[in-house]
Design an enzyme around this catalytic site. Structure first.
Site, PDB file in Angstrom:
ATOM      1  N   LYS A  19       0.844  -1.206   0.000  1.00 22.12           N
ATOM      2  CA  LYS A  19       0.000   0.000   0.000  1.00 22.12           C
ATOM      3  C   LYS A  19       0.882   1.260   0.000  1.00 22.12           C
ATOM      4  CE  LYS A  19      -1.927  -1.113   3.964  1.00 22.12           C
ATOM      5  NZ  LYS A  19      -1.212  -2.372   4.292  1.00 22.12           N
TER       6      LYS A  19
ATOM      7  N   ARG B 238      -9.304   1.491   8.994  1.00 20.99           N
ATOM      8  CA  ARG B 238      -8.905   0.125   9.320  1.00 20.99           C
ATOM      9  C   ARG B 238      -9.939  -0.583  10.174  1.00 20.99           C
ATOM     10  NH1 ARG B 238      -3.116   0.639   8.754  1.00 20.99           N
ATOM     11  NH2 ARG B 238      -1.954  -1.111   9.556  1.00 20.99           N
TER      12      ARG B 238
ATOM     13  N   ARG C 233      12.167  -5.128   4.377  1.00 18.83           N
ATOM     14  CA  ARG C 233      11.842  -3.693   4.278  1.00 18.83           C
ATOM     15  C   ARG C 233      12.784  -2.808   5.100  1.00 18.83           C
ATOM     16  NH1 ARG C 233       5.984  -1.631   5.386  1.00 18.83           N
ATOM     17  NH2 ARG C 233       6.134  -2.924   7.243  1.00 18.83           N
TER      18      ARG C 233
ATOM     19  N   ARG D 176      11.673  -1.399  10.732  1.00 15.89           N
ATOM     20  CA  ARG D 176      10.592  -1.012  11.634  1.00 15.89           C
ATOM     21  C   ARG D 176      10.530  -1.931  12.840  1.00 15.89           C
ATOM     22  NH1 ARG D 176       5.275   0.258   8.116  1.00 15.89           N
ATOM     23  NH2 ARG D 176       4.369  -1.033   9.750  1.00 15.89           N
TER      24      ARG D 176
ATOM     25  N   ARG E 186      -0.053  -8.579  13.625  1.00 18.73           N
ATOM     26  CA  ARG E 186      -0.638  -7.589  12.710  1.00 18.73           C
ATOM     27  C   ARG E 186      -1.524  -8.278  11.684  1.00 18.73           C
ATOM     28  NH1 ARG E 186       4.608  -5.157  10.671  1.00 18.73           N
ATOM     29  NH2 ARG E 186       3.330  -4.045   9.164  1.00 18.73           N
TER      30      ARG E 186
HETATM   31  P1  AP5 Z   1       4.883  -1.460   1.893  1.00 12.89           P
HETATM   32  O1  AP5 Z   1       4.527  -0.668   0.674  1.00 12.89           O
HETATM   33  O2  AP5 Z   1       5.532  -0.731   3.019  1.00 12.89           O
HETATM   34  O3  AP5 Z   1       3.622  -2.290   2.385  1.00 12.89           O
HETATM   35  P2  AP5 Z   1       2.332  -1.797   3.155  1.00 12.89           P
HETATM   36  O4  AP5 Z   1       1.154  -2.484   2.583  1.00 12.89           O
HETATM   37  O5  AP5 Z   1       2.305  -0.295   3.207  1.00 12.89           O
HETATM   38  O6  AP5 Z   1       2.646  -2.459   4.562  1.00 12.89           O
HETATM   39  P3  AP5 Z   1       2.707  -1.879   6.016  1.00 12.89           P
HETATM   40  O7  AP5 Z   1       3.428  -2.929   6.827  1.00 12.89           O
HETATM   41  O8  AP5 Z   1       3.300  -0.491   6.044  1.00 12.89           O
HETATM   42  O9  AP5 Z   1       1.228  -1.824   6.363  1.00 12.89           O
HETATM   43  P4  AP5 Z   1       0.604  -1.833   7.707  1.00 12.89           P
HETATM   44  O10 AP5 Z   1      -0.764  -1.574   7.283  1.00 12.89           O
HETATM   45  O11 AP5 Z   1       0.842  -3.024   8.556  1.00 12.89           O
HETATM   46  O12 AP5 Z   1       1.420  -0.685   8.507  1.00 12.89           O
HETATM   47  P5  AP5 Z   1       1.087   0.817   8.849  1.00 12.89           P
HETATM   48  O13 AP5 Z   1       2.336   1.591   8.764  1.00 12.89           O
HETATM   49  O14 AP5 Z   1      -0.106   1.302   8.109  1.00 12.89           O
HETATM   50  O15 AP5 Z   1       5.843  -2.654   1.388  1.00 12.89           O
HETATM   51  C1  AP5 Z   1       6.516  -3.502   2.252  1.00 12.89           C
HETATM   52  C2  AP5 Z   1       7.881  -3.877   1.635  1.00 12.89           C
HETATM   53  O16 AP5 Z   1       7.699  -4.580   0.418  1.00 12.89           O
HETATM   54  C3  AP5 Z   1       8.752  -2.658   1.275  1.00 12.89           C
HETATM   55  O17 AP5 Z   1      10.092  -2.966   1.569  1.00 12.89           O
HETATM   56  C4  AP5 Z   1       8.567  -2.482  -0.234  1.00 12.89           C
HETATM   57  O18 AP5 Z   1       9.717  -1.927  -0.842  1.00 12.89           O
HETATM   58  C5  AP5 Z   1       8.269  -3.892  -0.699  1.00 12.89           C
HETATM   59  N1  AP5 Z   1       7.228  -3.891  -1.742  1.00 12.89           N
HETATM   60  C6  AP5 Z   1       6.020  -3.303  -1.648  1.00 12.89           C
HETATM   61  N2  AP5 Z   1       5.291  -3.516  -2.753  1.00 12.89           N
HETATM   62  C7  AP5 Z   1       6.087  -4.260  -3.568  1.00 12.89           C
HETATM   63  C8  AP5 Z   1       5.885  -4.813  -4.845  1.00 12.89           C
HETATM   64  N3  AP5 Z   1       4.730  -4.617  -5.519  1.00 12.89           N
HETATM   65  N4  AP5 Z   1       6.858  -5.532  -5.387  1.00 12.89           N
HETATM   66  C9  AP5 Z   1       8.008  -5.737  -4.718  1.00 12.89           C
HETATM   67  N5  AP5 Z   1       8.276  -5.238  -3.482  1.00 12.89           N
HETATM   68  C10 AP5 Z   1       7.313  -4.506  -2.918  1.00 12.89           C
HETATM   69  O19 AP5 Z   1       0.615   0.679  10.383  1.00 12.89           O
HETATM   70  C11 AP5 Z   1       1.536   0.371  11.414  1.00 12.89           C
HETATM   71  C12 AP5 Z   1       0.815   0.376  12.757  1.00 12.89           C
HETATM   72  O20 AP5 Z   1       0.259   1.683  13.023  1.00 12.89           O
HETATM   73  C13 AP5 Z   1      -0.391  -0.579  12.871  1.00 12.89           C
HETATM   74  O21 AP5 Z   1      -0.016  -1.900  13.242  1.00 12.89           O
HETATM   75  C14 AP5 Z   1      -1.221   0.111  13.969  1.00 12.89           C
HETATM   76  O22 AP5 Z   1      -0.707  -0.124  15.252  1.00 12.89           O
HETATM   77  C15 AP5 Z   1      -1.023   1.601  13.643  1.00 12.89           C
HETATM   78  N6  AP5 Z   1      -2.052   2.119  12.719  1.00 12.89           N
HETATM   79  C16 AP5 Z   1      -1.851   2.612  11.457  1.00 12.89           C
HETATM   80  N7  AP5 Z   1      -3.013   2.998  10.913  1.00 12.89           N
HETATM   81  C17 AP5 Z   1      -3.980   2.758  11.828  1.00 12.89           C
HETATM   82  C18 AP5 Z   1      -5.390   2.930  11.829  1.00 12.89           C
HETATM   83  N8  AP5 Z   1      -6.043   3.418  10.756  1.00 12.89           N
HETATM   84  N9  AP5 Z   1      -6.080   2.569  12.942  1.00 12.89           N
HETATM   85  C19 AP5 Z   1      -5.441   2.082  14.032  1.00 12.89           C
HETATM   86  N10 AP5 Z   1      -4.104   1.874  14.090  1.00 12.89           N
HETATM   87  C20 AP5 Z   1      -3.368   2.218  12.984  1.00 12.89           C
END
Ligand code: AP5
Length: 222
Positions: free
Chosen positions: A13, A87, A126, A159, A170
């Site tokens: 994402k 979410r 990552r 991270r 997660r």
């Molecule tokens: P990446 O693009 O970072 O993946 P992502 O889907 O963004 O994954 P996240 O782990 O960031 O999502 P998340 O939803 O768990 O975390 P968030 O920060 O929102 O890609 C991952 C890796 O793969 C990278 O190295 C990239 O280079 C590689 N990659 C990506 N796409 C690729 C492709 N197509 N091909 C090849 N390689 C690729 O949330 C973290 C924490 O914050 C949560 O656990 C929670 O505690 C809190 N939080 C955030 N939002 C909320 C909310 N709305 N409500 C409550 N708590 C929240």
């Protein structure tokens, strides 16, 4: 154009939102990035959020919703791409209310369906920039110089919540609290499923065609 990217941790994402923002001028609002900034700044929000994030649990709705809606009220450029928000159903309902008031409904919710194997491989490799949140991957997207961000020269780090046991938590949280939003948005006729296993570039090309088909982009753009 107003988009939501929905999908499990590691679905890509953040990576796709970064490209959509750079190439289509969309404002990228990532709840995870905003929360990590708050944690680093040790702000009152960050101090509360940290304990949930380090356990791989969701930060309470009222904290996250207020934070994201404040950002959504700012300048939006050619549109907005929401990454990691909403979410939960409560967050989705609050977002709908805010967008109804602004007469700016969501155009499309993109569900990045991604295999478990791919998720694990991506999260394990990552690296993110501590200064500007740009993200990299050991093999898929290595920086030009190891440990240094190509975009701003900031230091790269892994991270806290990308440890295997926290990743498992997660994923459980995603299945129970976030996956039900697929039905929420399908019922509203805005959900579109795409293949999250594709490379960032291949998915961007597919999205360009989809946006043109739905008349969200001029014929020549993207
Ligand atoms: P990446 O693009 O970072 O993946 P992502 O889907 O963004 O994954 P996240 O782990 O960031 O999502 P998340 O939803 O768990 O975390 P968030 O920060 O929102 O890609 C991952 C890796 O793969 C990278 O190295 C990239 O280079 C590689 N990659 C990506 N796409 C690729 C492709 N197509 N091909 C090849 N390689 C690729 O949330 C973290 C924490 O914050 C949560 O656990 C929670 O505690 C809190 N939080 C955030 N939002 C909320 C909310 N709305 N409500 C409550 N708590 C929240």
């Amino acid at each position: 154009m107003r988009l939501i990217l929905l999908g499990p941790p590691g679905a890509g994402k953040g990576s796709q939102a970064q490209v959509l923002s750079e190439r289509l001028g969309l404002t990228h609002i990532a709840s995870g990035d905003l929360l990590r900034h708050a944690v680093r700044a040790k702000s009152p929000l960050g101090l509360q959020a940290e304990q949930y994030m380090s356990r791989g649990e969701l930060v309470p709705d009222r904290l996250v919703t207020q934070m994201v809606l404040e950002h959504l009220a700012g300048p939006r450029g050619a549109g907005v791409v929401l990454d990691g928000f909403p979410r939960t159903q409560a967050q989705a309902v609050e977002l709908d209310h805010a967008l109804d008031r602004a007469r700016a409904p969501i155009d499309l919710v993109l569900y990045l369906r991604t295999s478990h194997e791919m998720i694990v491989r991506r999260l394990a490799g990552r690296w993110i920039c501590r200064s500007c949140d740009a993200n990299y991957h050991t093999t898929n997207l290595p920086p030009k110089r190891a440990g240094i961000c190509d975009r701003c020269g900031g230091p790269l780090e892994q991270r806290e919540d990308d440890r295997p046991d926290t990743i498992r938590q997660r994923l459980r949280v995603y299945e129970t609290q976030t996956a039900p939003l697929l039905t929420y948005y399908r019922d509203r006729g805005v959900l579109h499923e795409v293949n999250g296993d594709l490379s960032v570039e291949a998915l961007f090309r597919e999205l360009g065609q989809l946006f043109r088909h739905k008349r969200l982009l001029p014929e020549a753009a993207g």
